[in-house]
Design a protein around this motif. Structure first.
Motif, PDB file in Angstrom:
ATOM      1  N   GLN A 140      55.782  36.086   2.911  1.00 48.23           N
ATOM      2  CA  GLN A 140      54.386  36.340   3.816  1.00 48.23           C
ATOM      3  C   GLN A 140      53.489  36.845   3.437  1.00 48.23           C
ATOM      4  O   GLN A 140      54.021  37.880   2.235  1.00 48.23           O
TER       5      GLN A 140
ATOM      6  N   GLU B  83      49.450  36.107  20.382  1.00 43.42           N
ATOM      7  CA  GLU B  83      49.735  35.149  20.133  1.00 43.42           C
ATOM      8  C   GLU B  83      50.082  35.187  19.122  1.00 43.42           C
ATOM      9  O   GLU B  83      49.590  34.263  18.488  1.00 43.42           O
TER      10      GLU B  83
ATOM     11  N   ARG C 103      50.808  32.717  14.585  1.00 45.96           N
ATOM     12  CA  ARG C 103      51.269  31.989  14.352  1.00 45.96           C
ATOM     13  C   ARG C 103      53.002  31.516  14.422  1.00 45.96           C
ATOM     14  O   ARG C 103      53.264  32.354  14.230  1.00 45.96           O
ATOM     15  N   GLN C 104      53.732  30.191  14.314  1.00 47.91           N
ATOM     16  CA  GLN C 104      54.945  29.620  13.859  1.00 47.91           C
ATOM     17  C   GLN C 104      54.334  28.830  13.004  1.00 47.91           C
ATOM     18  O   GLN C 104      53.707  28.218  13.366  1.00 47.91           O
TER      19      GLN C 104
ATOM     20  N   ASP D 169      55.401  25.994  10.118  1.00 44.23           N
ATOM     21  CA  ASP D 169      56.433  25.568   9.256  1.00 44.23           C
ATOM     22  C   ASP D 169      55.909  24.901   7.646  1.00 44.23           C
ATOM     23  O   ASP D 169      55.041  24.230   7.716  1.00 44.23           O
TER      24      ASP D 169
ATOM     25  N   LEU E 209      60.487  28.333   7.817  1.00 38.37           N
ATOM     26  CA  LEU E 209      59.951  28.961   9.137  1.00 38.37           C
ATOM     27  C   LEU E 209      59.155  30.434   8.916  1.00 38.37           C
ATOM     28  O   LEU E 209      60.064  31.003   9.086  1.00 38.37           O
ATOM     29  N   TYR E 210      57.794  30.483   9.082  1.00 39.31           N
ATOM     30  CA  TYR E 210      56.948  31.576   8.801  1.00 39.31           C
ATOM     31  C   TYR E 210      56.134  32.309  10.326  1.00 39.31           C
ATOM     32  O   TYR E 210      56.320  31.451  10.959  1.00 39.31           O
ATOM     33  N   ARG E 211      57.483  33.728  10.770  1.00 36.17           N
ATOM     34  CA  ARG E 211      56.657  33.886  11.954  1.00 36.17           C
ATOM     35  C   ARG E 211      55.547  35.148  12.292  1.00 36.17           C
ATOM     36  O   ARG E 211      55.982  35.786  10.806  1.00 36.17           O
ATOM     37  N   GLU E 212      54.314  34.775  11.704  1.00 42.19           N
ATOM     38  CA  GLU E 212      52.957  35.720  11.685  1.00 42.19           C
ATOM     39  C   GLU E 212      53.846  37.003  12.670  1.00 42.19           C
ATOM     40  O   GLU E 212      53.879  36.302  13.902  1.00 42.19           O
ATOM     41  N   GLY E 213      52.937  37.637  12.174  1.00 43.38           N
ATOM     42  CA  GLY E 213      53.303  39.228  13.473  1.00 43.38           C
ATOM     43  C   GLY E 213      51.644  39.977  13.660  1.00 43.38           C
ATOM     44  O   GLY E 213      50.837  40.376  12.487  1.00 43.38           O
TER      45      GLY E 213
ATOM     46  N   ALA F 223      51.199  34.208   6.797  1.00 47.81           N
ATOM     47  CA  ALA F 223      52.075  33.110   6.458  1.00 47.81           C
ATOM     48  C   ALA F 223      51.231  32.517   5.034  1.00 47.81           C
ATOM     49  O   ALA F 223      50.243  32.633   5.966  1.00 47.81           O
TER      50      ALA F 223
ATOM     51  N   LEU G  29      60.659  36.591   5.314  1.00 47.66           N
ATOM     52  CA  LEU G  29      59.767  37.183   6.520  1.00 47.66           C
ATOM     53  C   LEU G  29      59.445  38.591   5.856  1.00 47.66           C
ATOM     54  O   LEU G  29      59.824  39.162   6.643  1.00 47.66           O
TER      55      LEU G  29
END
Length: 353
Positions: free
Chosen positions: A167, A207, A209-210, A212, A217-221, A249, A303
């Motif tokens: 990321q 919210e 994004r997730q 692919d 699977l990259y989970r943003e924050g 991501a 991640l």
């Protein structure tokens, strides 16, 4: 403390020997000396030195090249030296981050004598401190040809699983303005700290994004990490600053990530204070597929940010692959299962041979 590193020995023994040589960031010289001397005396590789980084490579004329990279430095020692081996677990400062990976690299440098790819090994300094001191940056400036390859493997701890790409990360400051006044006559001022409430509400409702990418699977924050403001105990503050960290991501460029944050905090003064781009997983490249097949597992998204991004920026696919649980990095309890060290060495030997 070891005065000689035996590269062809069991990589677990080599890991313990590396751990027992303190190498807190900025103090890697002794360990770099040992690594340089061992590579020069125990392998046929071309070896060079850059500050407290040591580089070695084959020149066999193979049609492709793989670079393996690992940093020699650790975070400050926390009453966790010397190393100790208990019930198949090796404990000690740097055992996870990342002397287990360094040991695997050194062992391969001495034992993979007929690789099917040309190999470059990069042992660098100052990874655990500010980015401007990172040895890879100096190497890229002074010895750029040493970083050219078709695939980069950064042997950071990944629990023996291929972590593809990484990321990006960006920090911003959201600044609010007000008007000073005496708190006894607060209605005459405008409280800048109170004005931070709306950006915080936007963060609470956000919210992430997730995404692919190549099956990863990259989970943003998006997280508030600091709040600053205030003048005195009897003054309405006229300025406040909210610091926010965004993990994005690798399908976003830094410019796109910045634009996204400006949209989230529309109407507020936003300043980017720090940024590092992400790295796409690059799993579609045939050479990366060969590594995945050798590892025999399913790659996962990284991640977080690692130096794979530096290699990806040079135009090659890059992955993280090494022994140790990254959740234990930087803790007093750093430890790595010895079988994981051996398994990582076996996987990479299978891929390289």
């Amino acid at each position: 403390m070891a005065d000689t590193l035996h590269l062809a020995a069991d990589p677990v023994e080599l890991t313990a020997a590396l751990v027992d040589v303190p190498s807190v960031s900025g103090d890697e010289a002794h360990l770099a000396d040992l690594v340089e001397r061992a590579l020069t005396g125990q392998t046929p590789l071309e070896v060079t030195r850059s500050g407290n980084a040591v580089l070695a490579r084959t020149n066999l004329g193979r049609p492709s090249r793989v670079v393996l990279a690992g940093h020699l430095d650790t975070v400050p020692i926390n009453d966790n030296l010397p190393s100790r081996l208990e019930n198949g677990i090796l404990h000690g400062c740097g055992a996870v981050d990342m002397k287990g990976g360094d040991a695997v690299m050194l062992h391969l440098a001495a034992t993979v004598l007929e690789p099917r790819h040309d190999l470059t090994f990069v042992f660098y300094d100052c990874e655990e401190v500010e980015a401007v001191r990172n040895g890879l940056g100096r190497i890229e400036r002074d010895l750029p040809e040493w970083l050219k390859a078709d695939l980069a493997i950064v042997c950071e701890p990944s629990n023996g699983v291929i972590e593809a790409g990484c990321q990006g990360t960006m920090r911003i400051e959201v600044r609010t303005k007000g008007v000073r006044a005496h708190t006894a006559r607060g209605w005459m001022g405008v409280n800048a700290i109170h004005a931070i409430g709306e950006p915080l509400r936007r963060l609470e409702a956000y919210e992430p994004r997730q995404v692919d990418i190549d099956g990863c699977l990259y989970r943003e924050g998006l997280q508030a990490v600091k709040v600053g403001g205030g003048v005195a105990g009897n003054v309405v503050p006229d300025e406040a600053v909210l610091t926010v960290n965004h993990r994005f991501a690798p399908d976003r460029t830094p410019a796109q990530a910045e634009q996204h944050l400006r949209e989230v905090f529309e109407g507020y003064d936003v300043t980017v204070t720090d940024m590092s781009p992400g790295a796409l997983p690059g799993l579609g490249a045939p050479i990366t597929g060969e590594l995945v097949a050798a590892a025999g597992g399913t790659p996962v998204a990284k991640l977080g940010w690692t130096d794979v991004a530096r290699f990806a920026a040079l135009g090659m696919p890059a992955v993280n692959y090494g022994p140790g649980d990254p959740l234990l990095a930087h803790t007093q309890q750093e430890n790595v299962p010895v079988q994981q060290i051996r398994d990582c060495a076996d996987v990479l030997r299978r891929f390289l041979s």
